[in-house]
Design a protein around this motif. Structure first.
Motif, short mmCIF file in Angstrom:
data_model
loop_
_atom_site.label_atom_id
_atom_site.label_comp_id
_atom_site.label_asym_id
_atom_site.label_seq_id
_atom_site.Cartn_x
_atom_site.Cartn_y
_atom_site.Cartn_z
N LEU A 1 59.37 93.81 86.00
CA LEU A 1 59.05 93.11 87.26
C LEU A 1 59.05 94.05 88.46
CD1 LEU A 1 61.01 89.82 86.68
CD2 LEU A 1 58.53 90.13 86.68
N ASP B 1 54.89 98.79 88.63
CA ASP B 1 53.49 98.52 88.93
C ASP B 1 52.80 97.75 87.81
OD1 ASP B 1 53.68 99.77 91.38
OD2 ASP B 1 52.95 101.70 90.63
N SER C 1 53.58 95.05 86.58
CA SER C 1 53.64 93.60 86.80
C SER C 1 52.74 93.16 87.96
CB SER C 1 55.08 93.18 87.09
OG SER C 1 55.51 93.70 88.33
N TYR C 2 51.83 94.02 88.39
CA TYR C 2 51.00 93.71 89.56
C TYR C 2 50.20 92.42 89.41
CZ TYR C 2 46.75 95.25 87.21
OH TYR C 2 45.71 95.37 86.35
N SER C 3 49.82 92.06 88.20
CA SER C 3 49.02 90.84 88.03
C SER C 3 49.86 89.64 87.60
CB SER C 3 47.91 91.08 87.00
OG SER C 3 48.47 91.35 85.74
N THR C 4 51.16 89.81 87.58
CA THR C 4 52.06 88.71 87.23
C THR C 4 52.40 87.97 88.51
OG1 THR C 4 52.97 90.04 85.44
CG2 THR C 4 54.24 88.12 86.11
N THR C 5 51.72 86.87 88.74
CA THR C 5 51.95 86.09 89.96
C THR C 5 52.12 84.63 89.60
OG1 THR C 5 49.61 85.73 90.31
CG2 THR C 5 50.57 87.66 91.38
N GLY C 6 52.99 83.96 90.30
CA GLY C 6 53.19 82.54 90.09
C GLY C 6 53.62 82.18 88.68
N SER C 7 54.38 83.06 88.06
CA SER C 7 54.80 82.84 86.68
C SER C 7 56.31 82.77 86.59
CB SER C 7 54.33 83.99 85.78
OG SER C 7 52.94 84.10 85.81
N GLU C 8 56.77 82.11 85.57
CA GLU C 8 58.19 82.10 85.25
C GLU C 8 58.40 82.93 84.00
OE1 GLU C 8 60.04 78.27 84.94
OE2 GLU C 8 58.79 77.47 86.53
#
Length: 50
Positions: free
Chosen positions: A30, A33, A35-42
């Motif tokens: 997390l 870099d 995780s740059y496309s990890t958005t709005g996730s749990e």
């Protein structure tokens, strides 16, 4: 913390609490870099229970 663990049903918990080192990979991901496309996730880190 034990009070919180006691409230979890016995069949849903591990026999032990996780160690900080066991979460390190998730935290490292997390914070990286990668995780740059990890958005709005749990991200659920629960010893494979779910």
């Amino acid at each position: 913390m034990e009070d919180g663990v006691a409230r979890i049903r016995p069949e849903e918990r591990s026999q032990r609490l996780g160690e900080v080192a066991e979460l390190a990979g998730t935290v490292r991901f997390l914070a990286s870099d990668d995780s740059y496309s990890t958005t709005g996730s749990e991200l659920i880190v629960d010893d494979g229970r779910t």
